[in-house]
Scaffold this motif. Sequence first.
Motif, PDB file in Angstrom:
ATOM      1  N   THR A  78      41.890  48.533  44.929  1.00  0.00           N
ATOM      2  CA  THR A  78      42.160  47.351  45.733  1.00  0.00           C
ATOM      3  C   THR A  78      43.516  46.796  45.327  1.00  0.00           C
ATOM      4  O   THR A  78      43.759  46.596  44.133  1.00  0.00           O
ATOM      5  CB  THR A  78      41.085  46.269  45.471  1.00  0.00           C
ATOM      6  N   ILE A 132      46.162  44.270  44.234  1.00  0.00           N
ATOM      7  CA  ILE A 132      46.097  42.940  43.628  1.00  0.00           C
ATOM      8  C   ILE A 132      47.531  42.440  43.486  1.00  0.00           C
ATOM      9  O   ILE A 132      48.474  43.206  43.503  1.00  0.00           O
ATOM     10  CB  ILE A 132      45.368  42.933  42.264  1.00  0.00           C
ATOM     11  N   THR A 185      41.615  40.924  38.609  1.00  0.00           N
ATOM     12  CA  THR A 185      41.022  41.788  39.621  1.00  0.00           C
ATOM     13  C   THR A 185      39.949  41.011  40.374  1.00  0.00           C
ATOM     14  O   THR A 185      39.383  40.059  39.835  1.00  0.00           O
ATOM     15  CB  THR A 185      40.381  43.038  38.973  1.00  0.00           C
ATOM     16  N   PRO A 186      39.668  41.398  41.623  1.00  0.00           N
ATOM     17  CA  PRO A 186      38.604  40.721  42.367  1.00  0.00           C
ATOM     18  C   PRO A 186      37.306  40.723  41.560  1.00  0.00           C
ATOM     19  O   PRO A 186      36.945  41.720  40.943  1.00  0.00           O
ATOM     20  CB  PRO A 186      38.466  41.553  43.634  1.00  0.00           C
ATOM     21  N   TYR A 218      40.192  34.726  39.546  1.00  0.00           N
ATOM     22  CA  TYR A 218      40.901  35.558  40.516  1.00  0.00           C
ATOM     23  C   TYR A 218      41.287  34.748  41.754  1.00  0.00           C
ATOM     24  O   TYR A 218      40.489  34.008  42.299  1.00  0.00           O
ATOM     25  CB  TYR A 218      40.042  36.747  40.957  1.00  0.00           C
ATOM     26  N   ASP A 228      43.568  35.679  45.348  1.00  0.00           N
ATOM     27  CA  ASP A 228      44.267  36.747  46.062  1.00  0.00           C
ATOM     28  C   ASP A 228      45.714  36.342  46.293  1.00  0.00           C
ATOM     29  O   ASP A 228      46.009  35.470  47.096  1.00  0.00           O
ATOM     30  CB  ASP A 228      43.577  37.033  47.395  1.00  0.00           C
ATOM     31  N   THR A 229      46.624  36.979  45.568  1.00  0.00           N
ATOM     32  CA  THR A 229      48.054  36.680  45.696  1.00  0.00           C
ATOM     33  C   THR A 229      48.830  37.872  46.260  1.00  0.00           C
ATOM     34  O   THR A 229      50.052  37.930  46.118  1.00  0.00           O
ATOM     35  CB  THR A 229      48.649  36.282  44.330  1.00  0.00           C
ATOM     36  N   THR A 230      48.130  38.797  46.903  1.00  0.00           N
ATOM     37  CA  THR A 230      48.809  39.981  47.427  1.00  0.00           C
ATOM     38  C   THR A 230      49.805  39.629  48.524  1.00  0.00           C
ATOM     39  O   THR A 230      50.735  40.392  48.773  1.00  0.00           O
ATOM     40  CB  THR A 230      47.807  41.015  47.968  1.00  0.00           C
TER      41      THR A 230
END
Length: 124
Positions: free
Chosen positions: A86, A88, A93-94, A99, A101-103
């Motif tokens: 996934t 990241i 990690t999720p 955590y 989500d900063t993608t």
Amino acid sequence: GDPAAQVAALLSGDVDAFPRVAAARSLAQFKADPRFNVLIGGSRTKTIVGINERKKPLDDVRVRRAILAAIDRKAMIGGAVDGFGTPIGSFYTPGSLGYVDTTGINPYDPELARKLLAEAGVKT
């Protein structure tokens, strides 16, 4: 550690299980075989880009942002770990406590990478 040897050992019955199979491309074969129960789980393993910003041209934030914009995380996951991963954007990690989500902060954008490198005067 050899993927072909792992597949052969499992198919011949020499071993009963592998906790981490290096032969991910063979999973369809095992899923189709009623002798096997394939379980795919998650991991907290991560690969992180570390950059020494004290060296030129990496001391320019535009160059560092260009490097991140030039990385297609999904393609890397597909090629390096057969799609089992996934993207990241942080050290978490999720599923990890904290955590977020900063993608989307540094998304894959090759045109932006070229533009930032040009602005920074990097020609290589």
